[in-house]
Scaffold this motif. Structure first.
Motif, PDB file in Angstrom:
ATOM      1  N   LEU A 148       2.242  42.077  22.815  1.00 30.86           N
ATOM      2  CA  LEU A 148       2.822  41.539  22.117  1.00 30.86           C
ATOM      3  C   LEU A 148       2.136  41.649  20.555  1.00 30.86           C
ATOM      4  O   LEU A 148       3.043  42.015  19.856  1.00 30.86           O
ATOM      5  N   GLY A 149       1.404  41.903  20.651  1.00 40.23           N
ATOM      6  CA  GLY A 149       0.648  42.224  19.215  1.00 40.23           C
ATOM      7  C   GLY A 149       0.347  43.272  19.316  1.00 40.23           C
ATOM      8  O   GLY A 149       1.423  43.466  17.280  1.00 40.23           O
ATOM      9  N   PRO A 150       0.728  44.098  19.108  1.00 43.36           N
ATOM     10  CA  PRO A 150       1.002  45.743  18.516  1.00 43.36           C
ATOM     11  C   PRO A 150       2.388  45.566  18.127  1.00 43.36           C
ATOM     12  O   PRO A 150       2.998  46.150  17.380  1.00 43.36           O
ATOM     13  N   PHE A 151       3.491  44.875  19.093  1.00 41.33           N
ATOM     14  CA  PHE A 151       4.741  44.828  18.490  1.00 41.33           C
ATOM     15  C   PHE A 151       4.692  44.038  17.332  1.00 41.33           C
ATOM     16  O   PHE A 151       5.932  44.499  15.694  1.00 41.33           O
ATOM     17  N   ALA A 152       4.218  43.101  17.000  1.00 42.81           N
ATOM     18  CA  ALA A 152       4.068  42.451  15.503  1.00 42.81           C
ATOM     19  C   ALA A 152       3.339  43.110  14.305  1.00 42.81           C
ATOM     20  O   ALA A 152       3.915  43.021  13.962  1.00 42.81           O
ATOM     21  N   ALA A 153       2.298  44.141  15.225  1.00 38.09           N
ATOM     22  CA  ALA A 153       2.333  45.190  13.959  1.00 38.09           C
ATOM     23  C   ALA A 153       3.251  45.835  13.898  1.00 38.09           C
ATOM     24  O   ALA A 153       3.290  46.066  12.012  1.00 38.09           O
ATOM     25  N   ALA A 154       4.031  46.545  13.886  1.00 35.64           N
ATOM     26  CA  ALA A 154       4.860  47.701  14.169  1.00 35.64           C
ATOM     27  C   ALA A 154       6.206  47.152  13.567  1.00 35.64           C
ATOM     28  O   ALA A 154       6.511  47.013  12.488  1.00 35.64           O
ATOM     29  N   LEU A 155       6.251  45.170  14.000  1.00 37.29           N
ATOM     30  CA  LEU A 155       7.197  44.723  12.922  1.00 37.29           C
ATOM     31  C   LEU A 155       7.293  44.113  11.515  1.00 37.29           C
ATOM     32  O   LEU A 155       7.887  44.687  10.587  1.00 37.29           O
ATOM     33  N   LYS A 156       5.987  43.575  11.433  1.00 35.94           N
ATOM     34  CA  LYS A 156       5.046  43.755   9.999  1.00 35.94           C
ATOM     35  C   LYS A 156       5.248  45.298   9.165  1.00 35.94           C
ATOM     36  O   LYS A 156       5.555  44.994   8.186  1.00 35.94           O
ATOM     37  N   GLN A 157       5.129  45.726   9.424  1.00 32.91           N
ATOM     38  CA  GLN A 157       5.093  47.512   8.984  1.00 32.91           C
ATOM     39  C   GLN A 157       6.373  47.613   8.425  1.00 32.91           C
ATOM     40  O   GLN A 157       6.781  48.042   7.229  1.00 32.91           O
ATOM     41  N   VAL A 158       7.432  47.836   9.245  1.00 29.75           N
ATOM     42  CA  VAL A 158       9.092  47.470   8.962  1.00 29.75           C
ATOM     43  C   VAL A 158       8.890  46.389   7.816  1.00 29.75           C
ATOM     44  O   VAL A 158      10.267  46.898   6.557  1.00 29.75           O
ATOM     45  N   LEU A 159       8.876  45.561   8.220  1.00 25.53           N
ATOM     46  CA  LEU A 159       9.617  44.504   7.335  1.00 25.53           C
ATOM     47  C   LEU A 159       8.333  44.868   5.178  1.00 25.53           C
ATOM     48  O   LEU A 159       9.096  44.866   4.699  1.00 25.53           O
ATOM     49  N   ALA A 160       7.344  45.363   5.679  1.00 21.82           N
ATOM     50  CA  ALA A 160       6.201  45.659   4.465  1.00 21.82           C
ATOM     51  C   ALA A 160       7.586  46.033   3.925  1.00 21.82           C
ATOM     52  O   ALA A 160       7.350  46.819   2.474  1.00 21.82           O
ATOM     53  N   SER A 161       7.863  47.699   4.254  1.00 27.02           N
ATOM     54  CA  SER A 161       8.064  49.432   3.955  1.00 27.02           C
ATOM     55  C   SER A 161       9.715  48.527   3.286  1.00 27.02           C
ATOM     56  O   SER A 161      10.736  49.203   2.198  1.00 27.02           O
ATOM     57  N   TYR A 162      10.373  46.900   3.567  1.00 26.01           N
ATOM     58  CA  TYR A 162      11.190  46.709   2.745  1.00 26.01           C
ATOM     59  C   TYR A 162      10.820  46.004   2.025  1.00 26.01           C
ATOM     60  O   TYR A 162      11.899  45.274   1.805  1.00 26.01           O
ATOM     61  N   GLY A 163       9.616  45.919   1.461  1.00 26.48           N
ATOM     62  CA  GLY A 163       9.402  44.638   0.402  1.00 26.48           C
ATOM     63  C   GLY A 163       8.447  43.144   0.995  1.00 26.48           C
ATOM     64  O   GLY A 163       8.010  42.736   0.355  1.00 26.48           O
ATOM     65  N   LEU A 164       8.828  42.998   2.205  1.00 29.92           N
ATOM     66  CA  LEU A 164       8.294  41.647   2.652  1.00 29.92           C
ATOM     67  C   LEU A 164       6.907  41.614   3.027  1.00 29.92           C
ATOM     68  O   LEU A 164       6.674  42.394   4.343  1.00 29.92           O
ATOM     69  N   ARG A 165       6.294  41.248   2.343  1.00 29.08           N
ATOM     70  CA  ARG A 165       4.147  41.966   3.319  1.00 29.08           C
ATOM     71  C   ARG A 165       4.143  40.164   3.671  1.00 29.08           C
ATOM     72  O   ARG A 165       3.356  39.661   3.047  1.00 29.08           O
ATOM     73  N   LEU A 166       3.849  40.154   4.818  1.00 28.56           N
ATOM     74  CA  LEU A 166       3.733  39.383   5.440  1.00 28.56           C
ATOM     75  C   LEU A 166       1.902  38.401   5.360  1.00 28.56           C
ATOM     76  O   LEU A 166       1.738  37.903   5.236  1.00 28.56           O
ATOM     77  N   ASP A 167       0.871  39.989   5.766  1.00 18.85           N
ATOM     78  CA  ASP A 167       0.104  39.977   5.165  1.00 18.85           C
ATOM     79  C   ASP A 167      -0.408  39.779   4.293  1.00 18.85           C
ATOM     80  O   ASP A 167      -1.610  38.570   3.726  1.00 18.85           O
ATOM     81  N   ASP A 168       0.294  40.202   3.340  1.00 20.77           N
ATOM     82  CA  ASP A 168      -0.478  39.606   2.566  1.00 20.77           C
ATOM     83  C   ASP A 168      -0.509  38.525   1.513  1.00 20.77           C
ATOM     84  O   ASP A 168      -1.165  37.285   1.034  1.00 20.77           O
ATOM     85  N   SER A 169       0.817  37.206   2.363  1.00 24.77           N
ATOM     86  CA  SER A 169       1.129  35.540   2.121  1.00 24.77           C
ATOM     87  C   SER A 169      -0.180  35.585   3.013  1.00 24.77           C
ATOM     88  O   SER A 169      -0.674  34.262   2.321  1.00 24.77           O
TER      89      SER A 169
END
Length: 313
Positions: free
Chosen positions: A198-219
């Motif tokens: 599930l790790g790579p899927f979590a990364a993909a989900l974060k990538q999608v959210l970042a494309s919409y302006g929600l950058r969880l890794d920045d948080s």
């Protein structure tokens, strides 16, 4: 824009990090940051190992294999829907189905999406305030969290067809790579392997959210922790992090076991989960034993007589 957020942006622009909270160098504060960094690195198995003592981790793996646990996935909202979600994203024609659904329900509906996000915020805040088994600190944090995510959703281009097409491709590809498309697949893979997949899927989900302006890794990168109190084997850690333009502030209770610090709520939940899993497994074993066919006494006697007869010269 809040003053705190403005300060964070200015500090980032200058290449400096925000000032540390008091007690940032203590072991309890460092333990919380370590948990956050596992999530930053999409290391879900590492997060799980750091969240509980080693003996509990082993017991959780056993409970998972027996079908009595899906921790830490059970901490997620709608966790029981995760296998079905991955199955839907993994279907052969998932891209076509999702694009049709997006076109019918969301494309060009920016105003409706904003209204829905606002309505969900009102409902979420009301529920958290008056329902659920939350501590006062949890309620305060969850209200902040819902408000921040609602504000993001109202401003995000969720009805943009180009972004949607890219997001669908990213998520379906990542879901298929997990191989976790059913409850049975999760159980057969086991806890550690499931979390690793599930790790790579979590990364993909974060990538999608970042494309919409929600950058969880920045948080997570800007997360700060400090020590509020420490008495013996208990400590309270203050956590601050920005999310969608809002500065969130919460306190986390920790407990020391075997020389290491763990979130107190996680330990309590896992202790209860393992007790329930042990009871369920004992009941299953007893039911299986009761349902097993027993050898009739007459048949056993006949078998003994026959054996005795065969042994005679």
């Amino acid at each position: 824009m809040s003053v705190s957020l403005t300060a964070l942006l200015l500090l980032a622009a200058c290449g400096r990090t925000p000032q540390e909270l008091p007690g940032a160098a203590t072991e309890p504060a460092a333990a919380v940051r370590q948990l956050a960094m596992h999530l930053r690195n999409n290391d879900l198995a590492g997060y799980a190992r750091a969240a509980v003592p080693p003996a509990q981790y082993v017991a959780l793996e056993t409970a998972w294999a027996q079908g009595h646990s899906r921790w830490p996935l059970s901490d997620l909202p709608l966790d029981e829907k995760l296998p079905a979600l991955l199955a839907a994203l993994s279907e052969k024609n998932a891209e076509q189905q999702l694009r049709r659904a997006f076109k019918a329900q969301l494309e060009g509906q920016a105003a409706s999406v904003r209204q829905a996000a606002h309505s969900l915020e009102l409902f979420g805040v009301q529920y958290i305030t008056h329902q659920g088994d939350y501590s006062p600190a949890q309620r305060a944090h969850y209200v902040q969290l819902v408000a921040a995510l609602s504000g993001w959703a109202q401003a995000a281009p969720l009805s943009d067809p180009t972004l949607a097409q890219s997001a669908i491709t990213t998520l379906t590809t990542a879901a298929r790579a997990t191989g976790l498309d059913s409850v049975q697949a999760f159980q057969q893979a086991g806890m550690t392997a499931s979390l690793q997949r599930l790790g790579p899927f979590a990364a993909a989900l974060k990538q999608v959210l970042a494309s919409y302006g929600l950058r969880l890794d920045d948080s997570i990168d800007q997360l700060r922790t400090g020590l509020v109190t420490q008495q013996g084997e208990q400590a309270t850690v203050r956590v601050q992090y920005p999310l969608a333009g809002t500065e969130l502030d919460l306190q986390v209770m920790l407990v020391r076991r075997d020389g290491h610090w763990y979130p107190a709520q996680t330990l309590a939940e896992v202790d209860a989960l393992l007790a329930a899993a042990q009871a369920a497994e004992q009941a299953r074993v007893q039911e299986a034993a009761a349902a097993a066919p027993s050898v009739p006494e007459t048949a056993a006697q006949d078998g003994g007589d026959n054996a005795g007869t065969a042994a005679k010269p």
